[in-house]
Design a protein around this motif. Sequence first.
Motif, PDB file in Angstrom:
ATOM      1  N   LEU A  84      43.120  45.131  36.604  1.00 22.59           N
ATOM      2  CA  LEU A  84      44.004  44.006  36.349  1.00 22.59           C
ATOM      3  C   LEU A  84      43.767  43.550  34.921  1.00 22.59           C
ATOM      4  CD1 LEU A  84      45.808  41.526  37.273  1.00 22.59           C
ATOM      5  CD2 LEU A  84      43.649  40.411  37.869  1.00 22.59           C
ATOM      6  N   THR A  85      44.845  43.355  34.153  1.00 22.10           N
ATOM      7  CA  THR A  85      44.733  42.783  32.814  1.00 22.10           C
ATOM      8  C   THR A  85      45.509  41.479  32.809  1.00 22.10           C
ATOM      9  OG1 THR A  85      44.528  44.963  31.774  1.00 22.10           O
ATOM     10  CG2 THR A  85      45.170  43.125  30.354  1.00 22.10           C
ATOM     11  N   VAL A  86      44.825  40.402  32.420  1.00 28.18           N
ATOM     12  CA  VAL A  86      45.444  39.078  32.362  1.00 28.18           C
ATOM     13  C   VAL A  86      45.059  38.394  31.062  1.00 28.18           C
ATOM     14  CG1 VAL A  86      45.663  38.655  34.840  1.00 28.18           C
ATOM     15  CG2 VAL A  86      43.522  38.136  33.722  1.00 28.18           C
ATOM     16  N   ASP A  87      45.889  37.464  30.640  1.00 26.53           N
ATOM     17  CA  ASP A  87      45.621  36.666  29.450  1.00 26.53           C
ATOM     18  C   ASP A  87      44.994  35.361  29.933  1.00 26.53           C
ATOM     19  OD1 ASP A  87      45.551  35.904  26.826  1.00 26.53           O
ATOM     20  OD2 ASP A  87      47.705  35.569  26.635  1.00 26.53           O
ATOM     21  N   LEU A  88      43.729  35.140  29.604  1.00 25.28           N
ATOM     22  CA  LEU A  88      43.008  33.970  30.102  1.00 25.28           C
ATOM     23  C   LEU A  88      42.648  33.016  28.970  1.00 25.28           C
ATOM     24  CD1 LEU A  88      40.547  35.673  32.630  1.00 25.28           C
ATOM     25  CD2 LEU A  88      42.759  34.581  33.105  1.00 25.28           C
ATOM     26  N   LYS A  89      42.853  31.727  29.226  1.00 22.74           N
ATOM     27  CA  LYS A  89      42.449  30.709  28.260  1.00 22.74           C
ATOM     28  C   LYS A  89      40.997  30.322  28.540  1.00 22.74           C
ATOM     29  CE  LYS A  89      44.086  26.809  31.000  1.00 22.74           C
ATOM     30  NZ  LYS A  89      44.851  25.607  31.067  1.00 22.74           N
ATOM     31  N   ALA A  90      40.390  29.636  27.597  1.00 21.26           N
ATOM     32  CA  ALA A  90      38.997  29.215  27.750  1.00 21.26           C
ATOM     33  C   ALA A  90      38.851  28.324  28.979  1.00 21.26           C
ATOM     34  CB  ALA A  90      38.532  28.480  26.497  1.00 21.26           C
ATOM     35  N   GLY A  91      37.749  28.493  29.687  1.00 16.90           N
ATOM     36  CA  GLY A  91      37.479  27.673  30.860  1.00 16.90           C
ATOM     37  C   GLY A  91      36.621  28.404  31.872  1.00 16.90           C
ATOM     38  N   LYS A  92      36.460  27.775  33.012  1.00 12.82           N
ATOM     39  CA  LYS A  92      35.670  28.333  34.116  1.00 12.82           C
ATOM     40  C   LYS A  92      36.622  28.950  35.138  1.00 12.82           C
ATOM     41  CE  LYS A  92      31.594  26.926  32.801  1.00 12.82           C
ATOM     42  NZ  LYS A  92      30.524  27.838  32.481  1.00 12.82           N
ATOM     43  N   TYR A  93      36.220  30.104  35.642  1.00 16.98           N
ATOM     44  CA  TYR A  93      37.005  30.827  36.629  1.00 16.98           C
ATOM     45  C   TYR A  93      36.103  31.225  37.787  1.00 16.98           C
ATOM     46  CZ  TYR A  93      40.626  31.169  33.074  1.00 16.98           C
ATOM     47  OH  TYR A  93      41.588  30.861  32.142  1.00 16.98           O
ATOM     48  N   LEU A  94      36.733  31.555  38.892  1.00 17.84           N
ATOM     49  CA  LEU A  94      36.032  32.076  40.048  1.00 17.84           C
ATOM     50  C   LEU A  94      36.734  33.363  40.433  1.00 17.84           C
ATOM     51  CD1 LEU A  94      33.636  30.866  41.603  1.00 17.84           C
ATOM     52  CD2 LEU A  94      35.243  30.074  43.323  1.00 17.84           C
ATOM     53  N   LEU A  95      35.962  34.430  40.615  1.00 18.43           N
ATOM     54  CA  LEU A  95      36.500  35.675  41.141  1.00 18.43           C
ATOM     55  C   LEU A  95      36.163  35.663  42.621  1.00 18.43           C
ATOM     56  CD1 LEU A  95      35.213  38.141  38.388  1.00 18.43           C
ATOM     57  CD2 LEU A  95      37.297  36.753  38.396  1.00 18.43           C
ATOM     58  N   ILE A  96      37.166  35.886  43.483  1.00 14.32           N
ATOM     59  CA  ILE A  96      36.930  35.805  44.918  1.00 14.32           C
ATOM     60  C   ILE A  96      37.555  36.988  45.643  1.00 14.32           C
ATOM     61  CG2 ILE A  96      36.981  33.273  44.789  1.00 14.32           C
ATOM     62  CD1 ILE A  96      39.612  33.425  46.472  1.00 14.32           C
ATOM     63  N   CYS A  97      37.039  37.254  46.835  1.00 11.33           N
ATOM     64  CA  CYS A  97      37.710  38.127  47.796  1.00 11.33           C
ATOM     65  C   CYS A  97      38.278  37.180  48.841  1.00 11.33           C
ATOM     66  CB  CYS A  97      36.741  39.110  48.442  1.00 11.33           C
ATOM     67  SG  CYS A  97      37.537  40.136  49.704  1.00 11.33           S
ATOM     68  N   ASN A  98      39.582  37.292  49.081  1.00 13.12           N
ATOM     69  CA  ASN A  98      40.228  36.362  50.003  1.00 13.12           C
ATOM     70  C   ASN A  98      40.667  37.036  51.302  1.00 13.12           C
ATOM     71  OD1 ASN A  98      40.812  33.680  50.515  1.00 13.12           O
ATOM     72  ND2 ASN A  98      42.898  33.816  49.725  1.00 13.12           N
ATOM     73  N   VAL A  99      40.086  38.196  51.600  1.00 15.34           N
ATOM     74  CA  VAL A  99      40.272  38.783  52.923  1.00 15.34           C
ATOM     75  C   VAL A  99      39.660  37.764  53.888  1.00 15.34           C
ATOM     76  CG1 VAL A  99      39.551  40.672  54.443  1.00 15.34           C
ATOM     77  CG2 VAL A  99      40.238  41.166  52.076  1.00 15.34           C
ATOM     78  N   PRO A 100      40.333  37.442  55.007  1.00 14.59           N
ATOM     79  CA  PRO A 100      39.819  36.393  55.896  1.00 14.59           C
ATOM     80  C   PRO A 100      38.323  36.507  56.188  1.00 14.59           C
ATOM     81  CG  PRO A 100      41.971  37.061  56.629  1.00 14.59           C
ATOM     82  CD  PRO A 100      41.587  38.003  55.510  1.00 14.59           C
ATOM     83  N   GLY A 101      37.610  35.391  55.910  1.00 13.14           N
ATOM     84  CA  GLY A 101      36.181  35.289  56.166  1.00 13.14           C
ATOM     85  C   GLY A 101      35.285  35.714  55.018  1.00 13.14           C
ATOM     86  N   HIS A 102      35.773  36.539  54.106  1.00 13.02           N
ATOM     87  CA  HIS A 102      34.912  37.087  53.057  1.00 13.02           C
ATOM     88  C   HIS A 102      34.469  36.028  52.046  1.00 13.02           C
ATOM     89  CE1 HIS A 102      36.179  41.556  53.724  1.00 13.02           C
ATOM     90  NE2 HIS A 102      35.945  40.913  54.860  1.00 13.02           N
ATOM     91  N   TYR A 103      35.370  35.162  51.625  1.00  8.76           N
ATOM     92  CA  TYR A 103      35.016  34.108  50.662  1.00  8.76           C
ATOM     93  C   TYR A 103      33.913  33.218  51.237  1.00  8.76           C
ATOM     94  CZ  TYR A 103      35.605  29.772  47.979  1.00  8.76           C
ATOM     95  OH  TYR A 103      35.390  28.631  47.232  1.00  8.76           O
ATOM     96  N   GLY A 104      34.056  32.827  52.500  1.00 11.71           N
ATOM     97  CA  GLY A 104      33.053  31.981  53.151  1.00 11.71           C
ATOM     98  C   GLY A 104      31.743  32.699  53.425  1.00 11.71           C
TER      99      GLY A 104
END
Length: 162
Positions: A131-151
């Motif tokens: 994945l290529t994205v244009d990101l501005k300065a700041g804090k980010y979170l990379l997550i897996c959002n398959v049900p239950g995985h984030y938790g």
Amino acid sequence: MKTASTFGLAISMLMASSTGAVWAASLVQVSLWDKGANTEMATGLAYAAPSLDIAKATMGMKVLPDAVKAGKVTFNVKNDSEDTVHEMIVMFLANPGKPLPYIDAENRVDEDKAGDKGEVSELDPGKSGSLTVDLKAGKYLLICNVPGHYGAGMWTEFTVDP
């Protein structure tokens, strides 16, 4: 005379390639891992959860580097699991340290409300995506959002510097 023109061409190519490097995206390697489908999935390990003990996570993400400069960022993502589908979503943290909006009935983050900036969708075990994205300065979170995985602890913080 040929030597001078060849030398000039070589210098021009070198200058063009070095200029291109300035505009190249930052490269981030992401590994999605878990302790196997037979391991009981941990709970209560979402970002900013009270009494968070991420050492109890049964799945997670490794990211290198964990900070880049603002601009184009390419995430090379590999699902290192042997038997579980995972994904990686980039979330902007408007309020670092605060929980992401969560849909309890679906056991996942509300991506629309959380600030989804892009994702590498469901990767089968052993597969890769980018994945290529244009990101501005700041804090980010990379997550897996398959049900239950984030938790279960499948997230990591990521910083974009000015």
